[in-house]
Write a protein that holds these residues in place. Structure first.
Motif, PDB file in Angstrom:
ATOM      1  N   LEU A 215     -62.573  11.086  30.179  1.00 21.55           N
ATOM      2  CA  LEU A 215     -61.204  11.604  30.170  1.00 21.55           C
ATOM      3  C   LEU A 215     -60.222  10.629  30.813  1.00 21.55           C
ATOM      4  CD1 LEU A 215     -61.703  15.415  30.899  1.00 21.55           C
ATOM      5  CD2 LEU A 215     -61.347  14.255  28.712  1.00 21.55           C
ATOM      6  N   ILE A 216     -60.697   9.817  31.746  1.00 19.94           N
ATOM      7  CA  ILE A 216     -59.846   8.768  32.306  1.00 19.94           C
ATOM      8  C   ILE A 216     -59.459   7.768  31.217  1.00 19.94           C
ATOM      9  CG2 ILE A 216     -59.863   6.755  33.848  1.00 19.94           C
ATOM     10  CD1 ILE A 216     -61.584   8.464  35.779  1.00 19.94           C
ATOM     11  N   ARG A 217     -60.383   7.516  30.312  1.00 19.88           N
ATOM     12  CA  ARG A 217     -60.159   6.527  29.261  1.00 19.88           C
ATOM     13  C   ARG A 217     -59.633   7.138  27.963  1.00 19.88           C
ATOM     14  NH1 ARG A 217     -66.037   3.513  30.170  1.00 19.88           N
ATOM     15  NH2 ARG A 217     -65.560   2.635  32.224  1.00 19.88           N
ATOM     16  N   LYS A 218     -59.435   8.443  27.946  1.00 20.47           N
ATOM     17  CA  LYS A 218     -59.089   9.138  26.704  1.00 20.47           C
ATOM     18  C   LYS A 218     -57.798   8.621  26.084  1.00 20.47           C
ATOM     19  CE  LYS A 218     -57.880  13.695  24.927  1.00 20.47           C
ATOM     20  NZ  LYS A 218     -57.588  15.100  25.295  1.00 20.47           N
ATOM     21  N   ASP A 219     -56.757   8.434  26.888  1.00 18.17           N
ATOM     22  CA  ASP A 219     -55.473   7.966  26.340  1.00 18.17           C
ATOM     23  C   ASP A 219     -55.618   6.585  25.704  1.00 18.17           C
ATOM     24  OD1 ASP A 219     -54.201  10.279  27.070  1.00 18.17           O
ATOM     25  OD2 ASP A 219     -53.366   9.475  28.932  1.00 18.17           O
ATOM     26  N   GLN A 220     -56.390   5.727  26.349  1.00 17.65           N
ATOM     27  CA  GLN A 220     -56.642   4.394  25.786  1.00 17.65           C
ATOM     28  C   GLN A 220     -57.384   4.507  24.453  1.00 17.65           C
ATOM     29  OE1 GLN A 220     -59.383   2.069  28.058  1.00 17.65           O
ATOM     30  NE2 GLN A 220     -59.381   0.373  26.600  1.00 17.65           N
TER      31      GLN A 220
END
Length: 229
Positions: A215-220
């Motif tokens: 989820l930390i990397r989801k936007d990326q």
């Protein structure tokens, strides 16, 4: 990635909790909420905003895991209800990725994962046959089972249809859930052995860790996903 120390402490604490369980120590119940707080803080330090669906997931998982250990049979409805709600919150996070995935189906790419899912379903079926008569509430069970199958479907199909490297984390997330759920039932209804309990708790520990990282990397992932369709 910020807050790696929190992540390391979370993992060390999780392993300590499993060791304590092996020795029937009640200290687990005091330490486990701390682990949930640590992994959420790790997420928050990296995105700088609250995610209330993730908080709901961690809260449901905390209730799920604690009452599973206290008495799964007695708290069956509570544990399965929290499990179902937690799973739905994660499907909510995966839906934007599913919506952006390619709709083209290539048999040679799909065949391997589909065979894997089929094999998993056969294992679930064999387990269901063995424990069916012992299930306290069939309605709650089948709702939870449907949530599990939906989760495995999303975690399998998204990396196939969108080959973004970070989507490979979904295989770990789906696999962790596919291990956690059956081992909970095996430990409670078939084989009350510390190895089964350890496997179940390790899958819970890994699941929360990988979900936070994903989820930390989801936007990326969403911003660059078109490059991997």
């Amino acid at each position: 990635m910020r807050g790696k120390l929190l992540l390391y402490v979370y993992l060390i604490l999780g392993i300590l909790e499993i060791v304590l369980l092996a020795y029937n120590s009640q200290s687990y119940f005091y330490l486990h909420p701390l682990g949930v707080i640590l992994i959420y803080l790790f997420y928050f330090l990296n995105v700088h905003k609250h995610n209330y669906f993730l908080l709901l997931f961690f809260g449901c998982e905390l209730i799920n895991e604690v009452f599973f250990l206290i008495d799964f049979k007695y708290y069956f409805e509570l544990v399965l209800s929290c499990y179902t709600l937690a799973t739905l919150t994660m499907i909510y996070h995966l839906w934007p990725l599913m919506r952006n995935a390619s709709l083209k189906f290539e048999l040679d790419i799909l065949l391997g994962p589909l065979l894997g899912v089929l094999g998993m379903l056969l294992i679930f079926w064999e387990l269901l046959v063995m424990i069916f008569a012992k299930i306290p509430n069939y309605t709650v069970f089948f709702i939870g089972f449907a949530a599990l199958l939906s989760w495995i479907f999303f975690c399998t199909i998204i990396p196939i249809k969108n080959r973004h490297p970070q989507n490979s984390l979904l295989f770990i997330m789906g696999g962790s859930m596919a291990i956690m759920a059956p081992t909970m039932f095996i430990h409670t209804f078939l084989w009350d052995h510390i190895l089964i309990l350890t496997l179940s708790m390790m899958s819970m520990l890994i699941l929360k860790w990988v979900i936070a990282v994903f989820l930390i990397r989801k936007d990326q992932i969403l911003s660059t996903s078109d490059d991997f369709l």
